[in-house]
Structure formats: C-alpha cells, structure tokens
Design a protein around this motif. Structure first.
Motif, PDB file in Angstrom:
ATOM      1  N   HIS A   1      36.535 -27.064 -76.537  1.00  0.00           N
ATOM      2  CA  HIS A   1      36.873 -26.097 -77.589  1.00  0.00           C
ATOM      3  C   HIS A   1      36.013 -26.330 -78.836  1.00  0.00           C
ATOM      4  O   HIS A   1      36.420 -27.005 -79.783  1.00  0.00           O
ATOM      5  CB  HIS A   1      38.364 -26.199 -77.941  1.00  0.00           C
TER       6      HIS A   1
ATOM      7  N   HIS B   1      33.342 -24.258 -81.591  1.00  0.00           N
ATOM      8  CA  HIS B   1      32.707 -23.033 -82.093  1.00  0.00           C
ATOM      9  C   HIS B   1      31.361 -23.412 -82.701  1.00  0.00           C
ATOM     10  O   HIS B   1      31.307 -23.999 -83.782  1.00  0.00           O
ATOM     11  CB  HIS B   1      33.570 -22.385 -83.179  1.00  0.00           C
TER      12      HIS B   1
ATOM     13  N   LYS C   1      38.225 -16.298 -73.081  1.00  0.00           N
ATOM     14  CA  LYS C   1      39.149 -16.444 -74.201  1.00  0.00           C
ATOM     15  C   LYS C   1      39.617 -15.087 -74.687  1.00  0.00           C
ATOM     16  O   LYS C   1      38.831 -14.140 -74.783  1.00  0.00           O
ATOM     17  CB  LYS C   1      38.465 -17.160 -75.368  1.00  0.00           C
TER      18      LYS C   1
ATOM     19  N   HIS D   1      44.946 -24.840 -78.572  1.00  0.00           N
ATOM     20  CA  HIS D   1      45.397 -25.448 -79.836  1.00  0.00           C
ATOM     21  C   HIS D   1      46.889 -25.293 -80.126  1.00  0.00           C
ATOM     22  O   HIS D   1      47.276 -24.688 -81.135  1.00  0.00           O
ATOM     23  CB  HIS D   1      44.574 -24.943 -81.024  1.00  0.00           C
TER      24      HIS D   1
ATOM     25  N   ASP E   1      38.777 -28.047 -81.265  1.00  0.00           N
ATOM     26  CA  ASP E   1      38.750 -26.773 -81.997  1.00  0.00           C
ATOM     27  C   ASP E   1      37.888 -26.926 -83.253  1.00  0.00           C
ATOM     28  O   ASP E   1      38.267 -26.522 -84.351  1.00  0.00           O
ATOM     29  CB  ASP E   1      40.139 -26.242 -82.348  1.00  0.00           C
TER      30      ASP E   1
HETATM   31 ZN   LIG Z   1      39.062 -22.194 -81.796  1.00  0.00          ZN
END
Ligand SMILES: [Zn+2]
Length: 461
Positions: free
Chosen positions: A80, A82, A167, A255, A328
């Motif tokens: 996870h 970004h 996702k 998350h 995340d």
């Molecule tokens: Zn995320």
C-alpha cells in the motif's frame, strides 16, 4: 527451531568445498519461517539457493558475517504505497519512494492506482506508470489497477497486463479523477474480478455517514475525528463483506482503523467469506488523544483514533482477524498540509511512513511482548501472500534473495530531514524508535541508492 538442509538444484552442493554462491551471508540470528537461529544463506543469481546451519562453511564470491547484534530478515513487502508519479511527482516519486523503502528494509512495493495522473484505470495508464518507474526503481515495484465508474470493461485487460488486483473507493477519494463506486457498482466489478480470480481492495468508509457527520473543522484534532466516525468504516465494511459473500470474490479491507469492525470481520472469516484486512503503523502507534493542536501531519483517512481503539487493533492482529500491516504511505507537499493554519479541514490527508514501518511496529510490538518474527510475518509473508507473490515474503530456498539486516536493539530518533521520501513531513518527527535497518539486499545485491536495480513485477499467473 529446526534448520533446513536443502539446495535448489538437485546437485550435491558439498558445502565447504566449491565456491558455489555469488554471496553467502552467515549469522547467529537468521530468520526463516521456522524461527531465528545460527544459519548460513547461499545466494546464486539473485535467488536463495541454500540455507544451512552455521558452520557449514558455504563458499561464495562474497561472504558476509553478520555482527552479533544483527538479525537477517526477509525483505518487507509493502502493498500500500502511493508513489504519485507521474502527475503529482512533487508529492512523491519512484526514486525517492523506493530509496525510502530500501532504507526501511522494504524490498517490494505495490503502487496504488490513484494520486498519480493518469490514474491506473486502463492499460494505457498502466503503461505510462511503468515508463515512469522503469529506470528509477531501487526496490521491486508492482501495480494495483483502479476500479472506477465505467471501467468494468477495462478490468480484464489490466488483469491480463499484470496488476495485482483493483482498488475502489466507497466515498470521494480526495482526487476528482478517481471517482468512487456505488456499492452496486462495486458488486458488478467484484463479480468480474471473481471470474478473473483477482482481488478487490476497498477504501471502506461510507459516503453518506461522512457527509452527514459534523464538518466543523478547526486546528483541534477532535474536529477532524468527529467528521470521520467509526460508523462510516463499520457500515462500509459490512457492505464489502455482504457483496464479497454474494460474488465469491477475494476482497481486502484497506487501512482498517475502526476496531468496532473487528467482530464483523472475524465472523465473516469464520463463515468462509474470502476477506482479508490490513492496518497501518499510524493506527498502531499514534492516538487521537496525543495529536498536538494544528498537527496536520497526523491527518489521514480513515483517522487515527483513541488509545483503546489502538489496543484493540493490536489484539485483532494477534488473534488473526487483521492479516497484515502496510504503510499507506501517502505523501503530499508540505504546503498542502496547511501547517501555517493547522486547519484539519483543508489539509491534505496522508502519512508518509514507508521508511519507518518496521521500526514503528517493532517498537510497539516489543512493548507488548510480541516477537520480531511475528512483526516480520505481518509485514513480509502476509502482504506477499495477499498479492500472491510466491518469490517474496520469506527467507527460504527458491525465493528471491530480498533481505534486510536489522539491529533490533539499536534505537534512533526520527529526523524527518534524514528520511528519503520527498517531502520532509512526518508525525513521527522526534520520536525514539527501536530497530535500525543497517543494510538491504535486493536479489542478493546491496541496495546503494545510486544504481536502481529494482524490477517492475507482474501478477504471477
Ligand atoms: Zn492509501
């Protein structure tokens, strides 16, 4: 523990005689699935080809003896992340993100389909992502696809092109180019993914609950927490479970913050619903009560909750309701955090922790009497299993030689300016942590931050 006594090839490797390996790592604390003990690891062509008891005297082109305080662990898999490149490269990029990953013992990341432009919702966009990543990968990089309104027909092509799953959001994602799905649209896409034996990963917060929650923002963290109630997660998770049950798809809750949802998830698992769950270092280490006024570095969605909630999440990990811990990692520029006003309403939500995850979780685990082996299982083997990465997530013959050397008893103080991610902001600034990653190996090569040797990986068919 027991030791393994195997070699990848059927040929007798006659330990102690031929120079069979490119690299041999010897140490008193080498972590394999069966436990941690005195072992030697032989690596050839980037793959672990032998694991023998210490003293076997494996010979290699290079032989590394670990220091007595060092543990050799399998590299972490962070599913996870970004990266935001291309399109929002000022927020984060492949070079900085993967340098941060390697410095934190993470050897594989899987990049999220949004916040970059274009979002990864069709094969053309995936090609753009891969072109951006190709020459600046210091660890291995895989990609998630996106499920957005109207792209059901693209899912199969993306799947065939190697994404690890898809996702979707059940409320506004934060960026307009990645719209949310209605629950019925999610079910339609889940049915398609069930046919493909793919995976739907869901940002599970209910739109209506958030829209009708108090939106009276200030620089007080409580104003933000009230705007993202636990019920938003609980309701959305219930919907994901219901639709996963109906379609038979593999579904994954991203998350998890609300511990109230744990009984629901545990029950679904007992019923045989194919559901897995992750949580993140910030939910396991930080608490709402201790967020300083105006500290928007702590803002993320779903939010960091109260101390009792945090302890329930640790419990959920230990009883197996929560499967894995991933970062995340969701950076932005310092400007977007609105540090001058500290307004929790307008600041961008996201925490950057790719480099710190192992140290954060190990520090918290140790306080709670949880061994390092368990931490590594949550952060390496489990995320690898989620993505069905058979060559990652373990120190064993036949796996890629993705490894990290950790000094578990070493402590350090987080200095955000020394972290490798692009924008120097972190809620962990000044925090003292245990567990220092001294070196990271990708396919048997030490990651030096200069030569990018990472590969772009695809779903295993
Ligand atoms: Zn995320």
């Amino acid at each position: 523990m027991s030791t393994t006594n195997t070699t990848a090839s059927g040929a007798p490797d006659a330990p102690g005689t031929a120079q069979d390996f490119d690299l041999v790592i010897r140490g008193s604390k080498v972590m394999i699935a069966e436990g941690t003990g005195p072992l030697e690891v032989g690596i050839r062509d980037g793959v672990i080809t032998s694991v023998e008891p210490l003293g076997a005297d494996l010979q290699g082109g290079e032989v590394i003896e670990l220091a007595p305080d060092e543990t050799l662990i399998p590299g972490l898999v962070d599913s996870h992340v970004h990266v935001n490149e291309p399109g929002r490269t000022e927020w984060e990029g492949f070079a900085s993100a993967t340098r941060a990953a390697a410095a934190g013992g993470v050897t594989t990341i899987i990049d999220m389909p949004l916040n970059s432009i274009p979002p990864t919702v069709n094969t053309e966009a995936l090609a753009v992502k891969r072109d951006a990543a190709r020459d600046q990968a210091f660890v291995d990089i895989g990609f998630w696809g996106g499920a957005v309104p109207g792209n059901t027909a693209d899912l199969r092509e993306l799947h065939d092109d190697g994404v690890f799953g898809f996702k979707c959001f059940l409320l506004h994602s934060g960026v307009d180019e990645f719209p949310a799905l209605e629950v019925d649209e999610m079910e339609t896409d889940m049915a398609e993914l069930a046919r493909l034996d793919s995976l739907m990963i869901v940002h599970a917060e209910d739109a209506h609950t958030v829209e009708t929650a108090p939106q009276d923002f200030s620089n007080e963290y409580a104003s933000f927490l009230a705007s993202r109630p636990r019920d938003a997660e609980n309701l959305a998770i219930a919907a994901v479970i219901e639709r996963a049950r109906r379609t038979g798809v593999r579904a994954h809750i991203l998350h998890l913050s609300s511990s109230d949802a744990l009984p629901l998830i545990a029950e679904a698992k007992r019923d045989g619903v194919k559901i897995t769950v992750e949580t993140c270092p910030h939910y396991l280490t930080l608490t709402a009560e201790e967020v300083p006024v105006g500290s928007t570095a702590h803002k993320c969605c779903p939010p960091i909750r109260e101390g009792d909630n945090r302890e329930q999440l640790w419990q959920g990990l230990q009883d197996g309701t929560i499967d894995c811990i991933v970062s995340d990692h969701s950076p932005c520029t310092v400007e977007l955090k609105d540090l001058d006003t500290g307004d929790f309403g307008t600041a961008w939500g996201g925490v950057s922790s790719l480099q710190l995850g192992l140290s954060l979780i190990w520090s918290g685990a140790r306080e709670r009497g949880i061994p390092l082996e368990q931490v590594v299982e949550w952060m390496s083997a489990r995320p690898a299993a989620l993505a069905r990465l058979s060559r990652k997530g373990g120190l064993a013959v036949g796996k890629d030689a993705d490894l990290a050397v950790v000094a578990a008893d070493d402590s350090f103080v987080v200095d955000v300016n020394k972290l490798h991610h692009k924008n120097a902001i972190s809620p962990y600034e000044g925090r003292s942590l245990n567990g220092l990653v001294r070196r990271t190996y990708l396919r048997g090569q030490a990651v030096d931050g200069a030569a990018p040797t990472g590969e772009l990986i695809r779903r295993e068919s």
